[in-house]
Every structure is written in structure tokens, then in C-alpha cells.
Scaffold this active site. Sequence first.
Site, short mmCIF file in Angstrom:
data_model
loop_
_atom_site.label_atom_id
_atom_site.label_comp_id
_atom_site.label_asym_id
_atom_site.label_seq_id
_atom_site.Cartn_x
_atom_site.Cartn_y
_atom_site.Cartn_z
N GLU A 60 -23.41 -12.05 36.14
CA GLU A 60 -24.48 -13.05 36.20
C GLU A 60 -24.10 -14.37 35.52
O GLU A 60 -24.52 -15.44 35.96
CB GLU A 60 -25.78 -12.49 35.58
N HIS A 129 -36.63 -3.52 34.80
CA HIS A 129 -36.55 -4.02 36.18
C HIS A 129 -37.93 -4.47 36.67
O HIS A 129 -38.21 -4.38 37.86
CB HIS A 129 -36.00 -2.94 37.12
#
Lengths: 323, 320
Positions: A60, A129
Amino acid sequence: MTIINYRKAIAEAIARSMREDPKVVFLGEDVALAGGAFKTTVGLREEFGPTRVFDTPISEQAIIGAAIGAAMRGLRPIAEIMFADFLGTCWDGIANHAAKIRYMTDGAYSVPIVIRAHGGAGLGFGAQHSQLYDGLAMSIPGLKVVVPSTPSDLIGLFQSAVRDPDPVLFIEHKALFDVKEEMPPEGHVVPLGKAQVVREGSDLTLVATGAMVPVALAAAELVQDRRIDCEVIDLRTLTPLDMHSVLRSVEKTSRLILVEEGPGICGWSSEVAARVADEGFWMLDAPIRRVCSPPTPTPFSESLESLWLPKAESVAAEIESYW
Amino acid sequence: MTANPHAHEHVLLQMLRIREFENRVQSLFSDGLVKGSTHLANGQEAVAVGMAFALHPGDPVLCTYRGHHHTIARGLPLESAFAEILGRATGCCGGKGGSMHLTDKSLALMGSYAIIGSHIPIAVGAAWASTLTHDGAVTCCIFGDGTTTIGSFHEALNLAAVWRLPIVFICENNLYSEYTAIGDVVPIEHPAADRAGAYGLDRIVIDGNDVEAVKEAVSLARERASAGRGPSLIEALTYRHGGHSRADPGDYRPREEVELWLSRDPISKYADRHEVSTQRLEQLGAEARDEVDRALRKALAAPAPAAEALLSNVWSEESS
């Protein structure tokens, strides 16, 4: 009439921006050949090819950094972060660099990137999440934050985000993937910083974003029988924040409830409440109330997650408590 | 560095300008004329000057908070650099960046970054853009040995290698990761070069105090990148003459080590090799000092940013 759902609207939005501007490139994990972990980017690699749609390693920081560097060299990158929770791994690039480079170079460089992230609770993904990170993002000067709640808004807001010369965090809510709407026409653009009154009313203003917009609308229906007429506002973007629309509504209704997914501590509802208390205090007939999640991580178990998320019933109870 | 008999004096002068600039910056901070911190590059001039001579005009350069030498070597005017460090309106960032963030878009100086490792992915993005726009540029990204222990270094190296991007990574290994000897915190001798193989890159270690060695290595790496053969990672061994930042005397370093490296000073080394007399070297030093002093006087005379600058350029003017 073509109907499109929120999930497919994401690929449609990206495709429209890429057709319009050849400088737009798109990168992320599993976005090209697999069409995205949530199938939100299906068909883009096929239409735009390997020189514009890129699968990346699970990196990322590299994804965000690459987008920033390419933007500083004149491209218009779109970077996908699969789950908004993973923004935690690349917050440095977003908060310390993308958002600050323009200021630190006194305008010499700007960073026109769109960071797309799938966020939000309600699907049983557990604590790592399910987050939105919207309030945290909103607290960073130099970063715009967009939180679309419908397919049509998603497509329209996305065009503005890609055209915008500043970095934009675009948070797509996973619980809205199946929401359907008529496909907006080509050229459909929704400006950033314009809230939408999604239900008109005169007795009370409900402000919500993302998956809380349908919750607020359902709450408004629930109290209609008691002859309480709610106005519902979808903020659509958190930065820029359309306080004008909120204050105009409060001027009419004199009551305000903010419905935020997440703990709400230093969230967008804190900011809106503070600004209304400051700029709209004399319009109010009653205290501003907030309906938020409890101050805990998002729980996994369906029964607990259901308790954690604000519900139409709890919003309705809060509304009724005024009378 | 070529057949031109004056070329080596030009190289020396470049290193001396940086040395004198850094000495003045140290005084400014010691005299309390500037707040915050500064990170000087005395002793590391050869890496910057060699790099600058190897790159082409328009090649993007990204460096770190210890970046005065790289930006000056790539052409940042001394007055602009001083004014920025002093927080003046005429600084290269209008006084909104500071010592750690010297940037000049007109010179493709894409920034000096003050969060270790953060600029390496950004440099990868700049190189990625070159493959998409075919602008022919090769990006150069410079960082220190301490950067090799942070995640973004590895993410960026991997992506640059797998996408075969036109980029040259230079690790200035000055043996210290801030205050800590790099050997105490990595299990290998060469923190960058010994990891190059993990990304399919050659193991390159050079004498970073030898400006000609740096120029040669960076030229080769640039050529390779330009030919579409992907990135290179160069580890240049060098040494900070001073501590990590203005407040650090660097006492944790063994005296013998400091003395050894002072004897390898890049400026004396180059002067000796090209038989520049002590007298001539002093003349060149005086020339550099004069230029630096003139630039500093102009910078000191410049105004502070106007109050309006506080709110400007958070957002682009096009947006609300």
C-alpha cells in the site's frame, strides 16, 4: 432505462473518467486481471489495457507513493486501497505527503490523485475490515473526502474527484453494493462540497452519509405516522463540508440529529455539531443529538455488529424523544 | 572531470559551495537565527556533485531532509536555499517548507522529504510516469543507510524492479542511522547493496567520497535505466563530518573513525588527485565563501512571508 447497482457503478465511474482523460491511470491490488476483490473494477483492464490499468504487489505504501509521484509528474492516478482499514498502512503517504506537498511547496506541486477505498461495516468482516476512517481523513487539511451513498452520486462525484487538482479520498461503502438506481447519463457530474436534501421535511433535520443515509430515510418513514416530518440530508462530501445546506435546513426545522456510522468521537458528526452550535445556535429549539456506534472496534458476530450499527429504530427513538 | 583543464576546478568549486553553505547554515542555527532543526551534509558533497554531473537536465531528483547538498548540486540557487531555511518569502518554498524540504519544480527537484523512506515510493511514481509519458527522464532517489530498515524502501524497490522503471537509487551510507551505528541495527555489512539481490538488482558499492566514482556509477545506472533495463541501487560509502542534526555533536562515534574519515575528505581527495595546489584550493574556497556570503546577505534582507501565505495553497485555487 438502464439500471445500475453501486458495485457496478464503481467500474462505470472509473471508465468514464479514463475515457475522458488519457492522463488517468489506475493501480491497485487485484484490480486489473481479477477485476477487483469485490468485482468493482471488472472490465477496466480489457477496455484500457495494460498501460493504464495496473495490478500491484501487496504494497500500500508503494501504491500511494507511486500515485503521488506520477501525479506530481502530470498524470491523474486513481489508486485503490482494497479495504479502507488498510489506509492505516499508507497513512504516511496520504496525510504527510499527498495532503501537504502543495502547501509545503507553496503551490509549486499539486497532487491530483484519487484514492478509492472500500469501507464500512455490516457485512461481518470484523474489526480490521469494516472501518471508514472518514473522520480521521476529514481532520487532515489538504485532503478532500467523498462518501457517496448512491450509484448515481458515486458516478457523478467520482468525475469531480478525478478532475479535482487536490488529493481526494473516495470511500465506497461495501454495504451499499447492491443498491440500484437508474444509470445516470454520460457527462453526469456532481460537484464536491454540495450536500443533497434527499427528503424534504419541516420538523427536524437528519444528516447522514454513506450507509447511514438509507437508515436516516427509514427512520424518517418510521416517525411519519406520528406526524413528525423529517428532512434528510446526505452530505456526500465531508471535505469540502457543505455547512450552508445543513444550516439552511436547521433554520427551517430547528432540530438536528446526526447519524454517523462509527464511534463518532472526533467524527464528522462532532464537526457538524460544533459548527451548528457555533453558527446556528439561535436557530435551534432543542439540543443537537448524535446517533453513532458505541466507542468500540467493529465486532464480528452478526448479533453484535447489528447492535453496533445505528438502526432506523434507534434514530426514530431519538427523534421521538424530542416530543 | 573531462579534457577541459578547468573542469576539475568547476567540480571542486561545486563541492566547496556546498561545504561553505553548510558551514553558514550551522552558524545561523547556532546563533539562534533559525528555529527547528537542520541536517548538514559536510563530508558527503561528492555524492551530490557526482550525481548531479551524471544526470541530465530535467531528470527528477528526490532526496531527504539531509538534502541541501543534492538540491544545490542540481542547481538550486544559494539565495533561494538560504531564504527558505530562514523562512523568508523568497525561499524556494515561499518559507513554508524549511531546511528539510528544499524543492524547486523548475529544476525537477521534486522535494526533500523528512519522513524516512517516504519519498522512495514517490520517486518510483515519478519514474512510472516517465514510462507512461515517454519523457525520457530518469528519476534519481537518494536516501541514507537508515532508510534500508523501513518498509517503504522494500515496497518501492520491489515495485521499481518488477515494473523495470527508469530510476537510480542512491544510498548514502554514512555509517549512522541518526545516532546509531548502522552495523548495530542491520545484520549485513552493506545495508543497501547486500539487499539488492532480493530485488534482482546488482550489488553495487562505491566510494561515495570519490566524486568521479559517483559520477561513473550514476552515469552507468542512468544509461541502463534509459535503455529500459530497469533500476539500479548504488550504495555510496561516505561519512558525516558532524552529528545527525544541529543539536548533535556526534560524540557516540569513535575518535579514530572520525579521524580516518576526515582524512578521506572528498574535497581534499579530489584536489590531491588533480594536483590542485593548497594555495589554489584556498582561492577557490574564498570564491565559494564570497558567493555564499552574498547569497546569505540577500536572503537575510528578504521579507518574511505575508500573513496571507498562512492560508494559501492548502488547496489549489481552482477548488473551494
